[in-house]
Design a protein around this motif. Structure first.
Motif, mmCIF file in Angstrom:
data_model
loop_
_atom_site.group_PDB
_atom_site.id
_atom_site.type_symbol
_atom_site.label_atom_id
_atom_site.label_comp_id
_atom_site.label_asym_id
_atom_site.label_seq_id
_atom_site.Cartn_x
_atom_site.Cartn_y
_atom_site.Cartn_z
ATOM 1 N N ALA A 22 39.234 45.237 39.316
ATOM 2 C CA ALA A 22 38.131 45.451 40.056
ATOM 3 C C ALA A 22 38.566 45.982 41.240
ATOM 4 N N VAL A 23 39.751 45.819 41.771
ATOM 5 C CA VAL A 23 40.149 45.454 43.014
ATOM 6 C C VAL A 23 40.829 47.483 42.421
ATOM 7 N N ALA A 24 41.286 47.349 41.676
ATOM 8 C CA ALA A 24 41.996 48.541 40.922
ATOM 9 C C ALA A 24 40.882 49.859 41.302
ATOM 10 N N ILE A 25 40.196 49.443 40.484
ATOM 11 C CA ILE A 25 38.424 50.049 40.212
ATOM 12 C C ILE A 25 38.594 51.113 41.634
ATOM 13 N N GLY A 26 37.837 50.210 42.664
ATOM 14 C CA GLY A 26 38.200 50.415 43.788
ATOM 15 C C GLY A 26 38.941 51.220 44.726
#
Length: 206
Positions: free
Chosen positions: A41-45
């Protein structure tokens, strides 16, 4: 963009995305403490933040090309010099990347992780100048079109996203090694060298 340009741009983005940084540390920390899904999820952000910067940089280049015409060459030279500056900064900078705490229990949640990655990325406004500096290597003043924009967006999303997701999946187990000073220093030298070479090429080719 030619197939060669796509390969070069993808390689640059992958190499710089893999560089030990606060974004890498955040991905690893969230993955290690809250699970791989939070790290992803951090990577997507982070990817969303980069795409916002890409759009901003592309818009700026389009305006320069439309309004300044022949001065687009000057913009390319300035961009090349800026890349050289960033490269030397990486070559000479001290490494200071640590694994920070993820905060209280309420920080759990995929959306919290996503926004953490997004706002961390948006906090680094100078990334706009990086993109604006590197794009002239692959596009000219008369070739900024929908196909070019789509290609650059796709390469950025896939390159940055794949590296950050890989950190989320494997980084937790290797975090101490990935962020230790020796690895980080070698990565800085490699990335810095790339930027100096690219900056010199862009400036001279202009």
């Amino acid at each position: 963009m030619s197939p060669f340009d796509v390969i070069i741009f993808s390689g640059i983005m992958v190499a710089l995305s893999a560089l030990p940084s606060s974004s890498v540390a955040l991905v690893i920390v969230r993955a290690a403490t809250l699970g791989t899904a939070s790290g992803i999820a951090v990577a997507i952000g982070i990817v969303l933040g980069d795409l916002i910067f890409v759009a901003t940089a592309m818009l700026g280049l389009f305006v320069i090309a439309e309004t300044l015409g022949s001065l687009f060459t000057l913009a390319k030279i300035i961009g090349g010099i800026y890349l050289i500056y960033l490269g030397f900064k990486l070559l000479t900078s001290k490494i200071n990347v640590t694994l920070a705490s993820t905060g209280p229990e309420k920080s759990k949640g995929l959306f919290t992780s996503l926004f953490a990655g997004l706002f961390l990325t948006l906090g680094d406004v100078k990334a706009i100048f990086f993109y604006a500096s590197i794009f002239p290597m692959f596009i000219g003043s008369s070739t900024i079109n929908a196909q070019i924009i789509t290609t650059i967006f796709a390469i950025t999303a896939l390159s940055v996203g794949s590296v950050k997701v890989a950190y989320a999946v494997f980084g937790a187990k290797l975090s101490r090694h990935l962020l230790q000073s020796k690895y980080a220093e070698k990565s800085n030298y490699f990335a810095g060298g790339i930027l100096v070479i690219i900056g010199s090429y862009v400036a001279l080719k202009a």
